[in-house]
Scaffold this motif. Sequence first.
Motif, PDB file in Angstrom:
ATOM      1  N   ILE A 130       0.847  -1.197   0.000  1.00 31.59           N
ATOM      2  CA  ILE A 130       0.000   0.000   0.000  1.00 31.59           C
ATOM      3  C   ILE A 130       0.878   1.241   0.000  1.00 31.59           C
ATOM      4  CG2 ILE A 130      -1.637   1.329   1.383  1.00 31.59           C
ATOM      5  CD1 ILE A 130      -2.876  -1.308   2.273  1.00 31.59           C
ATOM      6  N   ALA A 179       2.461   1.755  -3.437  1.00 30.18           N
ATOM      7  CA  ALA A 179       1.494   2.249  -4.425  1.00 30.18           C
ATOM      8  C   ALA A 179       1.176   3.712  -4.171  1.00 30.18           C
ATOM      9  CB  ALA A 179       0.219   1.412  -4.350  1.00 30.18           C
ATOM     10  N   TYR A 180       1.023   4.027  -2.909  1.00 22.54           N
ATOM     11  CA  TYR A 180       0.682   5.406  -2.551  1.00 22.54           C
ATOM     12  C   TYR A 180       1.790   6.367  -2.958  1.00 22.54           C
ATOM     13  CZ  TYR A 180      -0.060   9.473   0.422  1.00 22.54           C
ATOM     14  OH  TYR A 180      -0.216  10.742   0.883  1.00 22.54           O
ATOM     15  N   ASN A 220       1.802   6.824  -6.710  1.00 22.81           N
ATOM     16  CA  ASN A 220       0.690   7.642  -7.178  1.00 22.81           C
ATOM     17  C   ASN A 220       0.865   9.096  -6.787  1.00 22.81           C
ATOM     18  OD1 ASN A 220      -0.638   5.554  -8.372  1.00 22.81           O
ATOM     19  ND2 ASN A 220      -1.771   5.015  -6.522  1.00 22.81           N
ATOM     20  N   LEU A 221       1.392   9.300  -5.583  1.00 22.89           N
ATOM     21  CA  LEU A 221       1.580  10.673  -5.129  1.00 22.89           C
ATOM     22  C   LEU A 221       2.566  11.386  -6.030  1.00 22.89           C
ATOM     23  CD1 LEU A 221       0.901  12.772  -3.010  1.00 22.89           C
ATOM     24  CD2 LEU A 221       2.820  11.967  -1.658  1.00 22.89           C
ATOM     25  N   ASN A 239       3.172  10.668  -9.143  1.00 16.37           N
ATOM     26  CA  ASN A 239       2.505  10.899 -10.419  1.00 16.37           C
ATOM     27  C   ASN A 239       1.559  12.088 -10.364  1.00 16.37           C
ATOM     28  OD1 ASN A 239       3.726   8.960 -11.892  1.00 16.37           O
ATOM     29  ND2 ASN A 239       2.206   7.373 -11.411  1.00 16.37           N
ATOM     30  N   LEU A 240       0.806  12.163  -9.274  1.00 18.31           N
ATOM     31  CA  LEU A 240      -0.170  13.249  -9.147  1.00 18.31           C
ATOM     32  C   LEU A 240       0.534  14.591  -9.094  1.00 18.31           C
ATOM     33  CD1 LEU A 240      -3.132  13.923  -8.893  1.00 18.31           C
ATOM     34  CD2 LEU A 240      -2.940  13.709  -6.433  1.00 18.31           C
ATOM     35  N   LYS A 241       1.614  14.652  -8.321  1.00 17.38           N
ATOM     36  CA  LYS A 241       2.357  15.907  -8.235  1.00 17.38           C
ATOM     37  C   LYS A 241       2.928  16.266  -9.599  1.00 17.38           C
ATOM     38  CE  LYS A 241       3.689  15.900  -3.412  1.00 17.38           C
ATOM     39  NZ  LYS A 241       4.794  15.752  -2.475  1.00 17.38           N
ATOM     40  N   LYS A 283       1.603  15.471 -12.466  1.00 16.61           N
ATOM     41  CA  LYS A 283       0.462  15.939 -13.275  1.00 16.61           C
ATOM     42  C   LYS A 283       0.174  17.408 -12.983  1.00 16.61           C
ATOM     43  CE  LYS A 283      -1.692  13.692 -16.339  1.00 16.61           C
ATOM     44  NZ  LYS A 283      -1.211  12.431 -16.562  1.00 16.61           N
ATOM     45  N   ILE A 284       0.187  17.735 -11.690  1.00 19.17           N
ATOM     46  CA  ILE A 284      -0.094  19.124 -11.309  1.00 19.17           C
ATOM     47  C   ILE A 284       0.969  20.039 -11.904  1.00 19.17           C
ATOM     48  CG2 ILE A 284      -0.268  20.724  -9.375  1.00 19.17           C
ATOM     49  CD1 ILE A 284      -1.281  18.346  -7.692  1.00 19.17           C
ATOM     50  N   ASN A 314       0.506  20.421 -15.704  1.00 21.32           N
ATOM     51  CA  ASN A 314      -0.593  21.323 -16.058  1.00 21.32           C
ATOM     52  C   ASN A 314      -0.243  22.778 -15.773  1.00 21.32           C
ATOM     53  OD1 ASN A 314      -3.397  20.204 -16.895  1.00 21.32           O
ATOM     54  ND2 ASN A 314      -2.480  18.653 -15.577  1.00 21.32           N
ATOM     55  N   TYR A 315       0.441  22.958 -14.668  1.00 22.52           N
ATOM     56  CA  TYR A 315       0.774  24.312 -14.248  1.00 22.52           C
ATOM     57  C   TYR A 315       1.774  24.928 -15.223  1.00 22.52           C
ATOM     58  CZ  TYR A 315       1.585  28.068 -10.961  1.00 22.52           C
ATOM     59  OH  TYR A 315       1.649  29.287 -10.363  1.00 22.52           O
ATOM     60  N   LEU A 361       0.086  26.198 -18.254  1.00 16.48           N
ATOM     61  CA  LEU A 361      -0.561  27.488 -17.997  1.00 16.48           C
ATOM     62  C   LEU A 361       0.457  28.611 -18.072  1.00 16.48           C
ATOM     63  CD1 LEU A 361      -2.853  26.847 -14.950  1.00 16.48           C
ATOM     64  CD2 LEU A 361      -3.456  26.978 -17.345  1.00 16.48           C
ATOM     65  N   ALA A 401      -3.675  31.999 -17.395  1.00 12.17           N
ATOM     66  CA  ALA A 401      -4.233  32.059 -16.043  1.00 12.17           C
ATOM     67  C   ALA A 401      -4.688  33.470 -15.716  1.00 12.17           C
ATOM     68  CB  ALA A 401      -3.183  31.618 -15.043  1.00 12.17           C
TER      69      ALA A 401
END
Lengths: 548, 536
Positions: free
Chosen positions: A406, A409-410, A413-414, A416-418, A420-421, A424-425, A428, A434
């Motif tokens: 767990i 995986a966490y 993913n964390l 990956n999410l960061k 992604k942010i 995207n940023y 912009l 913006a």
Amino acid sequence: MAKPLEVTQSKWTAPVVLQDHEIHCPSTCVTLGPLLADNESMLIIAHGGHRGVNMKLKVFQGLSQHSESSLADMPTAIMHFVNELFTVPSSVINSDEQEAWSKFAVVPVNPDKLFNKLKDICDRVSFSNLTPMSQTYLMSEREEQLALIDKFGAKIANTASITCITKMMKSMAESLDILIIGTEHCNLYFLDSQAFTLLHEVKLSSVPVSLCAYGSFDVDYRVFVQTRDSLIFSVKRDEENHQPIIVSQSMITSMVLMNKIIVYTTSDNLITFASFRGKKINTVKCKDKVKMLEPFSYTQKQLSAVIAVFEKEIRLYNDQYMLDVVQYEKPLAWVKFGLYGREDATLIVCFKDGTIAVQIFRRTAQFEKQDYNYVPPSHALKLAIPKKTKIFIDQTQRELEYGNKIHQAYQKNLFNLKFKIAENYQQLAQTATASVSTTTVLPMDISVDIHGFGPNFRMTVHLLSKQTLYDMFLSMINDPDLYEIDKPLMPVSILTPGNTYDFTTMIVCKDPEKAQNSEIRVLLVHQKRATPIVTAVIKMPFSEFPLE
Amino acid sequence: MNDDPVIEFSGFLKACRLFRENRLSEAEAVCTNLLRKNPLDQATWALKLQCLSDSTYIDELENEDMGLAETFLDQNVIAKSARPGTSFARPKTTAKGVNPILRFIIAIIIFSMSYGNVYRFGTLISTYNMFSRPTTNAGRPLSGVVRPQSSFKSGSMDQAVRTARTAKTARAVSSTSARNMRLGTASMAAGADGEFVNLARLNIEKYAADPQVNRQLFEYVFYYVNDMRVAHQIAGAASKSAGFEDYYWKNQLAKCYLRLGMIPDATKQLQSSLEQRKLIETFAFLAKTYNRVDQPMAALKTYMAGLDVFPEDVTMLTGMARVQEALGEFDVSVALYNRVLDAQANNIEAIACVATTYYYGGKPEIALRYYRRILQMGCSSAELFMNIGLCCLAAQQFDFALSSIMRAQSTLTDDVAADIWFNIGQVMLEVGDLPAASRSYRIALTHDPDHSESLVNLGILRYRDGNIDEARSLYAAAVAKNPLMFEGNYNLGLVCFTQGKYHDCRRLMERALEVFPDHEHCKKILSSIKPLYESI
């Protein structure tokens, strides 16, 4: 039946119900005291009956009825004293009223004329100054009026109704009672209970409804008078001018004495303990309405308290603590505490449904002292934590087993999410789309408001800069088929830090019937910069039709 | 293999079959061809009308779109200051459901964090604040699904007109205005030869009295052309020719009256229709008329009467559950939704609402089961994945939480993008990565510059960094976009207070208290300002 809920811990014996008796009367019509020579205290009740029918004086001894006798009139209050009629002295009757009665109440009877005449007098001298007979007459139906004339017409007298009664000792040496009577005419009469002679008379400024006496008549005494307009007077020996000692903001519902303390309840659910001078000692805030108060005393242990009667329970209070709570299963009507039979601490409990029960105070009872308004300490308060569900427990089990996986995986993913942010940023920042400026060099804030319903809109651009900037332009970009902008390019000559600058332009929707809307971009640009400093994208609302 | 000759349908029969198979445009094309040959063929004409109206059919029961004018200039309102619990305007916010005290427990620690947002079916649940539901933009308690709730008033006409309008929040001025026209006319442009039936020249009396075609004609006018006056005329004439004894026409008249805003007339028609025949639709419409005039108790009674005739009917139960939810009676509402699920286990609205209640009731692991059930039924949307992710996170299922959220992010559509990014920001805040949180809020703001929750939270992060002016302008923007927002008003008020702008502070705190009358901190600040005013 009417058992207290916690019999084992109770300081009282379980209530014993008097079989086959139904009592309906106010708490003032109950008293305890010896009637016969054997000095055994009995329960005397003036049973109110129903609308003047079945009015009885009932006497109970032990658990059964001792005797019963009929009453001539509705009882107001009852007082036990040592001897046996007294009529309250009459006041002067209004001469017109007297005349009216003597003229029209004799045969041939003429109730209408009498009514009109009394009404006339009433208008002149006010309702409250008429005799009780006239007052009743004015408020009665035709048939009752005839009955009244028939019964009382010939002998009209202005005898005031008695509102309350109490007694006190004449002196410590003579065991004689002095009766004190309050009337509707604001008078207090002190009577000798042997000869029924008037010993003393006091005129107050309002109608007394409850009396409490302290001391003895010959030496020194105080009579506390609760009046209908929520004042409490203290009447002392050899004092003429009577001023209220307590003025209550809310209605006083009940008043008793506890040693040298006046205890009274008010309609805002407060029980107040006050000194004889009227100074407040303590107050109890109750959750419910207090129905009545009854004094409690147990001389063997030098206990004195008041019993406060609530809907389904009684509580004992003294001026410091709450001493006891007794709960019942049925709503209560009244309680009476005192000597009954040979038990000196007996509580007679009457329920609303008319049943009556007897309880005795246990000699072994110990009071623990509780605070009036007891609140459990905050650490004892339970938080509303949701229960653990079965699914939750299963999950915990899973966590234990696969903790490592767990976590991995966490972490993945964390990351990956960061990422992604950040991605995207970054996009912009490159396109400067913006509405909050993304360049750290020129921090700038832009916001746009659209007002109006269309086809005409007003656009307001607010700019807030962090540093002084010169020579810029606000440029609006839109679909030329849809909107026409009044000022598509606006010079912004200066922006100073900390101030908001507003720029306004009108926008016209060319063809509202197409029912389309699109974006408008607002750019803040500088001639020497390739990308705009800041951009705002506004999605326009649908336009309404023009008003013809 | 199959030796049977393939049967080719042609002509009117073909059109009928196509219509049956719901291939409306093909059926319509066949009809057009047939009509070109024989323009007086009534059956084909009626079929074409049916095809056209079916293509734009909307469920009138769910059509609650109301304009500003209907909402604020409403003459049907019965009691202006109704007792709590008897009006949608006064839900029992403080009694049950939203508890403002709990709501801000976390708020106080980090200078009032805003908790957003569950919108839309499936909908995003906020990561924060497990104890109470946030409110929607219009200040309503949040539901599990998004429905048109515009009939609820919030604020005043004055306020509504003054507030800046955007594509997302703006409401049409009235229901007969441009936006509603779209429903009807969008498809008309497609038919090149103009309007199919020229209503101006149609002999309405004649066709309305003909029971063979009048229903088709009415539906065509009602749904496709969207001309309420003519539709009403047809329904009236048809009802008359049926001797005022046809419940169908009474219901249609009521629909017209509802659209025209003549609520009492609609109620009368529906009641008389119910006397003839008890139908689910009629009960539901009657309850809807009561809701329109803000009589939730009467609506509930109507639903109950409907349930007597149609026990455990889903429409009735759902209606009751919605009304109870709007009144703030979440326990009752969820009990009703559970009854819906007993009767119809795949009712998505019910599952979503029950799940939302579990989430805010502090049982995210059970909410998760419900959301997964929706997923199993074949629904998949960004909101749903977001909700699953948030439930996982709250239930400490860390391995699935972030992957679901990323799935939501990669499948997001434009209309929910801001909400998704806002919730990602909330997640980053929980993880403790403040720069990433602040970036997420900014991305949310590029998708929807009016996303007031993001504005407030970004403001809080700015305030923490010491950029008080920037925080102030962000709060101010949030309040300008959403004047009913508690967090925006409170935070801006707090900044004003620390900067000594007591007058502004007082105004803002009072507005915040309008939303949550029991907020202790607002009251404290107001009472500390009071002596300053008195000393002047």
